[in-house]
Scaffold this motif. Structure first.
Motif: not given
Length: 404
Positions: A90-97
């Motif tokens: 999630s950190g590098p992509t700024a997407l929820p997992v």
């Protein structure tokens, strides 16, 4: 209660020797409580719709084959590892997992051969604890339907502990647990899945009561087979493993059977081709599915296509090959402008020695030290965390403009 799709060819089922006992077990399962509720599966379907649309990533992971002996420390380590992996993605992509564990139901395994020979003695192959035992004896290897009742009990206990931990149990020793977690397994044993199927009293539609998401494997994905017929008849989100021999028209047939209404989050394709094949074999599948207008989720399983036998005789997988297949999967989707939805791993939170490579530096000669898998080799905790950090970087670097 859902009825068995008997008019379809059935693959990978054990030869139960005691049909009367099988009938008794099916009846007991049919009258037992379901393990999950329809609203939980509906929530997962909404989460997977976001994965298919490129608004989230999927992390699916757990044991190759569960045993009935899972302890609280093992479960805590697994949840802690999954939570840390999700943060790394999630950190590098700024997407929820979306965290989907291979857990509380992965007690049965398909086999390439129905029998195994050792020293001139031939016995049924080990098919997972739901069916028979690992010991190479006639008693242990004889399929016993009563084991399905033990599987249901073990799954129930695992889910009870998991819900307590995910809900924030003050007694857990895990530093992190996922804020939200769903469970999945291969829908292999139809004598287990069918009796546990329930009609939701609100929607009046059938749902699998054994797990939130069920999948068909590479050996049971025949669009006209009994496993696909079963998945087509339930309203849970479902998935299908896709190997290197799959043809584009086969995927379209699976979409027609499993997701005729194009329901967001309903169907996920889990690609398991091997590092050497994914860049060549995956593009025509993605292109044909995209041209059809179907909105399925795409996930990579980089484990099964990269298995080989080490000099010691242990089955293993190389960390570099696993990473290379993931990289190829993301490269294909980036080139085509489609959505690489996530990863499906066989992994554990324990410090086992089953896969070679990674910063852990596990070598072939290290495999016997802590080789504990009941079937196929798993990434250990350190390898899993290392891989998640690398995949997070790949996903961020190759994120297509169309799904930002």
């Amino acid at each position: 209660m859902h009825t068995s799709p008997v008019r379809h060819p059935v693959a990978q089922q054990p030869g139960w020797p005691d049909t009367e006992a099988l009938g008794t077990v099916r009846h007991r399962l049919a009258t037992s409580l379901p393990l999950v509720m329809p609203r939980e599966s509906d929530l997962l379907k909404r989460r997977l719709a976001a994965v298919a649309d490129g608004r989230a990533l999927l992390l699916q992971g757990g044991d190759c084959a569960e045993t009935f002996r899972t302890s609280l420390p093992v479960l805590e380590a697994r949840l802690d590892t999954l939570a840390r992996m999700a943060a790394a993605l999630s950190g590098p992509t700024a997407l929820p997992v979306v965290v989907l564990a291979r857990m509380a139901g992965q007690y049965a395994k398909p086999r390439s051969s129905a029998f195994e020979e050792r020293g001139g003695i031939t016995l049924p192959s080990y098919r997972g604890e739901s069916v028979n035992g690992q010991e190479f004896t006639e008693v242990a290897r004889t399929p016993d339907p009563h084991r399905m009742l033990r599987a249901h009990e073990a799954a129930s206990a695992t889910l009870n502990l998991t819900r307590a931990l995910v809900g924030g149990s003050p007694t857990t020793t895990a530093a992190y647990v996922p804020e939200e977690l769903f469970v999945s397994h291969e829908a292999l044993l139809l004598d287990y899945e069918t009796p546990l199927t329930r009609i939701d009293p609100y929607s009046r539609r059938p749902y699998a009561g054994s797990g939130h998401l069920l999948w068909a494997g590479e050996r049971t994905r025949d669009p006209d087979g009994a496993h696909i017929a079963y998945l087509a008849g339930i309203r849970n989100p479902v998935a299908v493993k896709i190997g290197p021999t799959a043809e584009p028209d086969e995927l379209l047939a699976l979409i027609k059977r499993l997701d005729p209404d194009q329901e967001p989050g309903r169907l996920t394709f889990v690609v398991r081709m091997g590092a050497a094949a994914v860049r060549e074999n995956l593009p025509p599948l993605v292109e044909k599915v995209a041209a059809s207008g179907a909105r399925v989720g795409w996930v990579t399983d980089p484990m099964h296509g990269n298995t080989y036998t080490a000099p010691s005789g242990h089955k293993t997988r190389g960390f570099d090959a696993v990473l290379d297949e993931i990289t190829g999967f993301f490269e294909v989707h980036h080139t085509l402008g489609s959505h690489p939805g996530g990863i499906h791993l066989e992994m554990t939170g324990e410090d086992v020695t089953e896969c070679v490579g990674g910063l852990a530096g596990i070598r072939h000669e290290d495999l016997p030290a802590r080789y504990e898998s009941a079937c196929d080799p798993r990434l250990n905790r350190e390898q899993s965390l290392e891989l998640a950090h690398l995949v997070g970087e790949i996903a961020a670097r190759r994120r297509a403009p169309s799904w930002r």
